[in-house]
Design a protein around this motif. Structure first.
Motif, PDB file in Angstrom:
ATOM      1  N   LEU A   5       0.850  -1.189   0.000  1.00 36.63           N
ATOM      2  CA  LEU A   5       0.000   0.000   0.000  1.00 36.63           C
ATOM      3  C   LEU A   5       0.881   1.232   0.000  1.00 36.63           C
ATOM      4  CD1 LEU A   5       0.292   0.979   3.199  1.00 36.63           C
ATOM      5  CD2 LEU A   5      -1.367  -0.824   3.548  1.00 36.63           C
ATOM      6  N   LEU A   6       0.276   2.379  -0.308  1.00 38.21           N
ATOM      7  CA  LEU A   6       0.991   3.638  -0.285  1.00 38.21           C
ATOM      8  C   LEU A   6       0.702   4.388   1.007  1.00 38.21           C
ATOM      9  CD1 LEU A   6       1.481   2.879  -3.225  1.00 38.21           C
ATOM     10  CD2 LEU A   6       1.068   5.262  -3.856  1.00 38.21           C
ATOM     11  N   LYS A   7       1.616   5.256   1.374  1.00 38.68           N
ATOM     12  CA  LYS A   7       1.536   5.933   2.674  1.00 38.68           C
ATOM     13  C   LYS A   7       0.741   7.234   2.571  1.00 38.68           C
ATOM     14  CE  LYS A   7       6.187   4.106   3.429  1.00 38.68           C
ATOM     15  NZ  LYS A   7       7.625   4.463   3.598  1.00 38.68           N
ATOM     16  N   ASN A   8      -0.472   7.133   2.027  1.00 35.28           N
ATOM     17  CA  ASN A   8      -1.333   8.295   1.854  1.00 35.28           C
ATOM     18  C   ASN A   8      -2.689   8.038   2.490  1.00 35.28           C
ATOM     19  OD1 ASN A   8       0.640   9.554   0.202  1.00 35.28           O
ATOM     20  ND2 ASN A   8      -0.129   8.464  -1.586  1.00 35.28           N
ATOM     21  N   LEU A 238      -0.400   5.118   9.747  1.00 37.64           N
ATOM     22  CA  LEU A 238       0.609   5.999   9.165  1.00 37.64           C
ATOM     23  C   LEU A 238       1.849   6.074  10.052  1.00 37.64           C
ATOM     24  CD1 LEU A 238      -1.507   8.982   7.774  1.00 37.64           C
ATOM     25  CD2 LEU A 238      -0.050   7.443   6.444  1.00 37.64           C
ATOM     26  N   LYS A 239       1.644   6.060  11.366  1.00 29.44           N
ATOM     27  CA  LYS A 239       2.780   6.099  12.292  1.00 29.44           C
ATOM     28  C   LYS A 239       3.632   4.850  12.144  1.00 29.44           C
ATOM     29  CE  LYS A 239       4.000   7.103  17.084  1.00 29.44           C
ATOM     30  NZ  LYS A 239       3.485   7.443  18.433  1.00 29.44           N
ATOM     31  N   GLU A 240       2.978   3.701  11.956  1.00 27.02           N
ATOM     32  CA  GLU A 240       3.742   2.469  11.758  1.00 27.02           C
ATOM     33  C   GLU A 240       4.502   2.492  10.439  1.00 27.02           C
ATOM     34  OE1 GLU A 240       2.037  -1.303  12.415  1.00 27.02           O
ATOM     35  OE2 GLU A 240       0.939  -0.706  14.221  1.00 27.02           O
ATOM     36  N   LEU A 241       3.885   3.079   9.408  1.00 35.16           N
ATOM     37  CA  LEU A 241       4.489   3.082   8.082  1.00 35.16           C
ATOM     38  C   LEU A 241       5.584   4.137   7.936  1.00 35.16           C
ATOM     39  CD1 LEU A 241       1.241   2.742   5.942  1.00 35.16           C
ATOM     40  CD2 LEU A 241       2.993   0.983   6.222  1.00 35.16           C
ATOM     41  N   THR A 242       5.389   5.292   8.595  1.00 38.79           N
ATOM     42  CA  THR A 242       6.293   6.429   8.373  1.00 38.79           C
ATOM     43  C   THR A 242       7.021   6.894   9.626  1.00 38.79           C
ATOM     44  OG1 THR A 242       4.627   8.144   8.821  1.00 38.79           O
ATOM     45  CG2 THR A 242       4.705   7.234   6.583  1.00 38.79           C
ATOM     46  N   GLY A 243       6.584   6.403  10.789  1.00 36.96           N
ATOM     47  CA  GLY A 243       7.179   6.860  12.041  1.00 36.96           C
ATOM     48  C   GLY A 243       6.485   8.074  12.621  1.00 36.96           C
ATOM     49  N   LYS A 244       5.452   8.581  11.904  1.00 36.96           N
ATOM     50  CA  LYS A 244       4.776   9.791  12.368  1.00 36.96           C
ATOM     51  C   LYS A 244       3.290   9.728  12.011  1.00 36.96           C
ATOM     52  CE  LYS A 244       4.930  14.843  12.029  1.00 36.96           C
ATOM     53  NZ  LYS A 244       5.594  16.005  11.347  1.00 36.96           N
ATOM     54  N   GLY A 245       2.437   9.960  13.011  1.00 33.67           N
ATOM     55  CA  GLY A 245       1.011  10.019  12.764  1.00 33.67           C
ATOM     56  C   GLY A 245       0.590  11.401  12.303  1.00 33.67           C
ATOM     57  N   LEU A 246      -0.724  11.594  12.164  1.00 30.79           N
ATOM     58  CA  LEU A 246      -1.245  12.876  11.718  1.00 30.79           C
ATOM     59  C   LEU A 246      -2.305  13.378  12.682  1.00 30.79           C
ATOM     60  CD1 LEU A 246      -1.756  12.493   7.845  1.00 30.79           C
ATOM     61  CD2 LEU A 246      -0.029  13.866   9.010  1.00 30.79           C
TER      62      LEU A 246
END
Length: 308
Positions: A5-8, A238-246
Motif C-alpha cells: 500500500l501507499l503511505k497516503n 501511518l505512524k507504523e508506516l512512516t514513524g509519524k502520525g497525523l
C-alpha cells in the motif's frame, strides 16, 4: 501473504482493514500477513513485478504502465475515487489553472496518476507541458520535499494526494487552487486507489484475494459509518508506516475529499491511459490503440457483491 500500500490517506480503506483486524479475520488465523508501505506507485509496481508483494492498494497509472509492459497484473477492485488537489504556493500568482503557464508544478512521481490528472487539467485550459517557461514545467518530487520546496519558493504549485495538499494549505504555505471534486477526469470521480494482484497470486490463491476484497468492503463500511473512530486508526497505521502520525483534524479534512467505492470506472482509466500514451510513458501501442481489456479481473468483486 504480502500486501502493499501507499503511505497516503487516500489508502484509508487499507489502513482500516489492517487496524480493525478485518484483513486477518477474513484471511483466517493460519495466514500470515506482511504489510509493505511504499512512497509511490512506481516502487509498488516494481515490487509486484518482482514478487515482493502479492496484492495491494495503488494508483492506476503505474499499474497500466506495468500491464502494457508485462501483462502480469490485474485490477480486481476499487477502493477510493478522488482525493488529490492542486495546491498553489502563496505568492506564486496562481489562482487558476491558466496561471500555471510559465510555472513549475510538482507531482509525486513521473507517470503517476496525479501527473495524468495534471496533464488533463492543463489540456482543458489549452496549456502545454514544456521543459522551459514557454509552457508548464512538471517536476517529480516526493510530497514531503514538495512542502519544503514550496516554503523555499522553489515550486509554484503541486498536484498531490491527500493529506499533502490540505497540509500545505493548513500551514499557510499555499492555497488549494483546484479542489478534489474538480480534478479530472470526471471532476474527482475517477479511480485514485485501486486493488491489484499479480496473475500468479490470483491463479494460486483466488480465495485469499477474495478475502482481501471482503476486508476492503468491511473497511469502507466502517469508515462511512464511523468517521470519528477512523481518524485514530489512520493515524496509527501511518505512524507504523512512516514513524509519524497525523493530527485528527487533518485526517478529517483529507477524508472528506475521498469517495470510497469498490467500483472501477474503466472509461476513466482508458482516458487516463491515453494521456500516458500521449506523454510518452506508454509506448509500442498497436495500430488499433491501447487495449486494456486483459487488465481487469472483476469476477471476484462480483462474487463478493452477489454474496450480500
Amino acid at each position: 501473504m504480502k500486501i502493499g500500500l501507499l503511505k497516503n490517506v487516500t489508502h484509508a480503506p487499507a489502513f482500516v482493514a489492517i487496524k480493525k483486524g478485518y484483513l486477518q479475520d477474513r484471511l483466517g488465523a493460519n495466514v500470515k500477513v506482511e504489510v509493505q508501505g511504499f512512497n509511490n506507485g512506481s516502487d509498488f509496481s516494481t515490487a509486484m513485478a518482482t514478487g515482493e508483494i502479492d496484492i495491494g492498494y495503488v494508483g492506476p497509472s503505474p499499474v497500466i504502465n506495468q500491464y502494457v509492459r508485462s501483462k502480469n497484473i490485474k485490477i480486481v477492485s476499487g477502493a477510493n475515487n478522488g482525493g488529490a488537489v492542486l495546491v498553489a504556493r502563496k505568492g506564486a500568482g496562481v489562482t487558476s489553472v491558466k496561471d500555471l503557464a510559465g510555472k513549475l508544478v510538482a507531482v509525486p512521481t513521473k507517470g503517476s496518476t496525479n501527473e495524468i490528472s495534471l496533464r488533463l487539467l492543463l489540456q482543458e485550459q489549452g496549456l502545454k507541458v514544456t521543459t522551459d517557461k514557454s509552457g508548464v514545467q512538471i517536476i517529480a518530487m516526493a510530497p514531503a520535499d514538495t512542502l519544503t520546496a514550496m516554503k523555499q519558493g522553489q515550486v509554484d504549485a503541486a498536484l498531490l494526494p491527500e493529506p499533502w495538499g490540505t497540509q500545505i494549505a493548513n500551514e499557510g504555505i499555499g492555497e488549494i487552487a483546484v479542489d478534489w471534486d474538480q480534478v479530472p477526469p470526471n471532476k474527482g470521480n475517477y479511480p485514485l486507489t485501486i486493488i491489484v494482484a499479480s496473475d500468479g497470486f490470483l491463479k494460486a490463491h483466488r480465495d485469499l484475494a477474495k478475502s482481501v476484497l471482503l476486508a476492503n468492503e468491511d473497511a469502507i463500511q466502517f469508515i462511512q459509518g464511523h468517521p470519528e473512530d477512523t481518524y485514530k486508526l489512520v493515524s496509527d497505521e501511518l505512524k507504523e508506516l512512516t514513524g509519524k502520525g497525523l493530527d485528527a483534524e487533518l485526517i478529517k479534512a483529507a477524508l472528506s475529499h475521498l469517495s470510497l467505492t469498490t467500483n472501477i470506472d474503466q472509461e476513466a482509466l482508458q482516458a487516463m491511459a491515453q494521456v500516458a500514451v500521449d506523454a510518452g510513458y506508454i509506448k509500442d501501442v498497436g495500430a488499433d490503440g491501447l487495449d486494456l481489456t486483459g487488465l481487469y479481473d472483476l469476477s471476484l468483486l462480483k462474487e463478493t457483491q452477489e454474496g450480500k
